[in-house]
Enzyme design. Structure first.
Site, PDB file in Angstrom:
ATOM      1  CE1 TYR A   5       9.138  -2.077   1.586  1.00 44.50           C
ATOM      2  CE2 TYR A   5       7.368  -0.774   1.787  1.00 44.50           C
ATOM      3  CZ  TYR A   5       7.945  -1.815   1.639  1.00 44.50           C
ATOM      4  OH  TYR A   5       6.922  -3.112   1.861  1.00 44.50           O
ATOM      5  CG  ASP A  48      -0.083  -0.251   2.498  1.00 45.06           C
ATOM      6  OD1 ASP A  48       0.766  -0.798   2.376  1.00 45.06           O
ATOM      7  OD2 ASP A  48      -0.532   0.283   3.602  1.00 45.06           O
TER       8      ASP A  48
HETATM    9  N1  LIG Z   1       5.468  -6.600   6.489  1.00 50.03           N
HETATM   10  C1  LIG Z   1       4.628  -5.669   6.056  1.00 50.03           C
HETATM   11  O1  LIG Z   1       3.815  -5.085   6.965  1.00 50.03           O
HETATM   12  C2  LIG Z   1       4.328  -5.471   4.486  1.00 50.03           C
HETATM   13  C3  LIG Z   1       3.501  -4.417   4.290  1.00 50.03           C
HETATM   14  C4  LIG Z   1       3.213  -4.592   3.066  1.00 50.03           C
HETATM   15  C5  LIG Z   1       3.776  -5.088   1.749  1.00 50.03           C
HETATM   16  N2  LIG Z   1       4.679  -5.819   2.352  1.00 50.03           N
HETATM   17  C6  LIG Z   1       5.618  -6.806   1.255  1.00 50.03           C
HETATM   18  O2  LIG Z   1       5.038  -8.089   1.597  1.00 50.03           O
HETATM   19  C7  LIG Z   1       6.160  -8.552   0.879  1.00 50.03           C
HETATM   20  C8  LIG Z   1       6.447  -9.975   2.101  1.00 50.03           C
HETATM   21  O3  LIG Z   1       7.044  -9.185   3.146  1.00 50.03           O
HETATM   22  P1  LIG Z   1       6.901  -9.831   4.602  1.00 50.03           P
HETATM   23  O4  LIG Z   1       5.553  -9.148   5.281  1.00 50.03           O
HETATM   24  O5  LIG Z   1       6.773 -11.213   4.644  1.00 50.03           O
HETATM   25  O6  LIG Z   1       8.213  -9.289   5.310  1.00 50.03           O
HETATM   26  P2  LIG Z   1       9.361  -9.934   5.877  1.00 50.03           P
HETATM   27  O7  LIG Z   1       8.933 -10.774   6.994  1.00 50.03           O
HETATM   28  O8  LIG Z   1      10.341  -8.858   6.306  1.00 50.03           O
HETATM   29  O9  LIG Z   1       9.778 -10.940   4.772  1.00 50.03           O
HETATM   30  C9  LIG Z   1      10.925 -10.552   3.898  1.00 50.03           C
HETATM   31  C10 LIG Z   1      11.711 -11.393   3.400  1.00 50.03           C
HETATM   32  O10 LIG Z   1      12.676 -11.148   2.449  1.00 50.03           O
HETATM   33  C11 LIG Z   1      14.100 -11.803   2.896  1.00 50.03           C
HETATM   34  N3  LIG Z   1      15.087 -10.770   2.197  1.00 50.03           N
HETATM   35  C12 LIG Z   1      15.386  -9.747   2.514  1.00 50.03           C
HETATM   36  N4  LIG Z   1      16.513  -9.037   2.102  1.00 50.03           N
HETATM   37  C13 LIG Z   1      17.014 -10.306   1.060  1.00 50.03           C
HETATM   38  C14 LIG Z   1      17.900 -10.455   0.313  1.00 50.03           C
HETATM   39  N5  LIG Z   1      18.855  -9.387   0.189  1.00 50.03           N
HETATM   40  N6  LIG Z   1      18.155 -11.819  -0.103  1.00 50.03           N
HETATM   41  C15 LIG Z   1      17.134 -12.763   0.024  1.00 50.03           C
HETATM   42  N7  LIG Z   1      15.960 -12.504   0.760  1.00 50.03           N
HETATM   43  C16 LIG Z   1      16.097 -11.316   1.399  1.00 50.03           C
HETATM   44  C17 LIG Z   1      13.935 -11.606   4.360  1.00 50.03           C
HETATM   45  O11 LIG Z   1      15.097 -12.520   5.005  1.00 50.03           O
HETATM   46  P3  LIG Z   1      15.335 -12.349   6.440  1.00 50.03           P
HETATM   47  O12 LIG Z   1      14.332 -12.915   7.304  1.00 50.03           O
HETATM   48  O13 LIG Z   1      16.729 -13.002   6.490  1.00 50.03           O
HETATM   49  O14 LIG Z   1      15.487 -10.744   6.791  1.00 50.03           O
HETATM   50  C18 LIG Z   1      12.510 -12.061   4.782  1.00 50.03           C
HETATM   51  O15 LIG Z   1      12.599 -13.444   4.884  1.00 50.03           O
HETATM   52  C19 LIG Z   1       7.238  -7.742   0.676  1.00 50.03           C
HETATM   53  O16 LIG Z   1       7.118  -7.582  -0.921  1.00 50.03           O
HETATM   54  C20 LIG Z   1       6.824  -6.703   1.305  1.00 50.03           C
HETATM   55  O17 LIG Z   1       7.263  -5.423   0.746  1.00 50.03           O
HETATM   56  C21 LIG Z   1       4.928  -6.183   3.590  1.00 50.03           C
END
Ligand SMILES: NC(=O)c1ccc[n+]([C@@H]2O[C@H](COP(=O)([O-])OP(=O)(O)OC[C@H]3O[C@@H](n4cnc5c(N)ncnc54)[C@H](OP(=O)(O)O)[C@@H]3O)[C@@H](O)[C@H]2O)c1
Length: 299
Positions: A135, A113
Site C-alpha cells: 500500500y 502518512d
Molecule cells: N482511510 C484512511 O485512514 C487513510 C489514511 C491515509 C491516507 N488515506 C488516503 O486518503 C484517500 C481517501 O481515502 P478514504 O479515507 O476516503 O478511503 P475510502 O473510504 O476507502 O475511499 C476510497 C474510495 O476509492 C474507491 N475505490 C477503490 N478502488 C477503486 C477502483 N478500482 N475504482 C474506482 N474507485 C475505487 C472506493 O470505492 P468503494 O467505496 O466502492 O470501495 C472508495 O470510495 C486515499 O488516497 C487514501 O489512500 C486514507
C-alpha cells in the site's frame, strides 16, 4: 468551475462532494452506483483499475480541477494482492494525471502518512519518504506519477481518516464507538503514533488547497494532534461517555499482512500557515465527530 472528485463513495471523497456540490459544477466518480445522498452533482461509474475509464470521464467533463481521493485503502488487502494495488493506486493515479495534463487541469492527489517508515515521526513535508509494504509503496509511486505528470499539482497527505456522517464507511473511530457502545472491550495499538483526520476537516483543507491556493508540491493536511491509538480510543470513549475497556496491544504481537509505521504522525504547521481552514486539534475534531454521529442517529 468544473471540479471532479474521485473516490466519491469514500470517507474523504464523500465529504468533498457534499462540500463542493452547489458551489461548483461537480462530477463525482467512484466504482458502481452512488452511495451518497442525492445532490447537485453528476455521477460517473468509472474504475481506477481498468486503465482508461476514469481518464475518459475526466476528459469528457472537460475537468478544470480534480480532487483525487480514490484508492485501494485496505493496507492488508494491498499486501495480499499487489497487482490490484498497483493497478488502482498507481495506474488509477496515472489515469487522473494524464487527463489533468491533457486538459491543463489542477490536481490535488490525496496521499498518506504511510509513505514514511515510522522510525522517527512526526514528519514534515521535507522528510524523505521510505514506504514499507505494498500500500505504502503504491501510494508513494502514485504521488510521483501525479507530481511528475501534472505541472499544477499538490499532493495532500492525511492519516487515519474517520467520519460520523450518515452512510460513511466504517473506520477505526466508528468501530471503537460501536463496540464500546455494545459494552465490548476494544483493542488498540499502544505503539502506533498517528495523526487522526476527521474526513470533513481534511476535505475542507484539500478543497481549499485545490481551488483557492496556487500551492504546488506536498502538503500535510491531517488533524493537528499526534497521539497513539490507545489515547485516541480513550478520548473517543470519554467524548461519547462510554465506560468500556480499551485494551492496549503491541503491533508486533498481532499478525498483520502489511507492515505499519510505528513512530508516524504528520506535522501540519505548513497547512496551518497556508490555509484558512485549520487542521483541527483532536478534542475539537472529536466534538465535530460526535455531532455528526448524533445527527445521523437523529439525536
Ligand atoms: N482511510 C484512511 O485512514 C487513510 C489514511 C491515509 C491516507 N488515506 C488516503 O486518503 C484517500 C481517501 O481515502 P478514504 O479515507 O476516503 O478511503 P475510502 O473510504 O476507502 O475511499 C476510497 C474510495 O476509492 C474507491 N475505490 C477503490 N478502488 C477503486 C477502483 N478500482 N475504482 C474506482 N474507485 C475505487 C472506493 O470505492 P468503494 O467505496 O466502492 O470501495 C472508495 O470510495 C486515499 O488516497 C487514501 O489512500 C486514507
Amino acid at each position: 468551475m468544473r471540479v471532479a472528485v474521485t473516490g466519491a463513495n469514500g470517507l474523504l471523497g464523500g465529504e468533498a462532494v457534499a462540500l463542493l456540490a452547489g458551489r461548483h459544477e461537480v462530477l463525482a466518480l467512484s466504482r458502481g452506483p452512488s452511495r451518497l445522498p442525492p445532490g447537485r452533482y453528476a455521477w460517473a461509474d468509472a474504475d481506477l483499475g481498468d486503465g482508461r475509464s476514469v481518464e475518459a470521464a475526466l476528459r469528457a467533463f472537460r475537468t478544470e480541477a480534480v480532487l483525487h481521493a480514490g484508492a485501494m485503502t485496505d493496507v492488508d488487502a494491498c499486501e495480499r494482492d499487489p497487482e490490484a494495488a498497483w493497478r488502482v493506486n498507481v495506474g488509477g493515479t496515472e489515469q487522473v494525471a494524464r487527463a489533468c495534463r491533457a486538459l491543463g487541469a489542477r490536481l490535488a492527489a490525496v496521499s498518506t502518512d504511510y509513505v514514511f517508515d515510522g522510525e522517527s515521526g512526526p514528519y514534515d513535508e521535507d522528510a524523505v519518504p521510505n514506504p514499507r509494504g505494498v500500500y505504502a509503496r503504491t501510494k508513494r509511486a502514485g504521488e510521483e506519477a501525479a507530481l511528475i505528470l501534472v505541472p499544477d499539482c499538490a499532493v495532500a497527505r492525511v492519516a487515519v481518516v474517520y467520519s460520523g456522517r450518515e452512510g460513511a464507511k466504517p473506520s477505526f473511530a466508528t468501530q471503537i464507538v460501536e463496540k464500546l457502545g455494545r459494552g465490548e472491550p476494544v483493542k488498540a495499538f499502544a505503539d502506533q503514533l498517528v495523526s487522526p483526520t476527521l474526513a470533513r476537516n481534511g476535505a475542507e483543507m484539500i478543497a481549499e488547497l485545490l481551488l483557492e491556493t496556487p500551492y504546488r508540491g506536498v502538503l500535510h493536511v491531517s488533524g493537528a494532534t499526534v497521539l497513539d491509538r490507545v489515547d485516541f480510543a480513550r478520548r473517543l470513549a470519554r467524548r461519547f461517555g462510554l465506560a468500556g475497556e480499551v485494551v492496549p496491544v503491541r503491533t508486533a504481537d498481532v499478525r498483520l499482512a502489511a507492515p505499519r509505521p510505528l513512530r508516524g504522525g504528520l506535522v501540519v504547521a505548513r497547512a496551518a500557515g497556508l490555509l484558512q481552514t485549520k487542521p483541527l486539534p483532536i478534542d475539537a475534531a472529536l466534538d465535530r465527530f460526535h455531532d455528526e454521529w448524533m445527527a445521523r442517529r437523529g439525536g
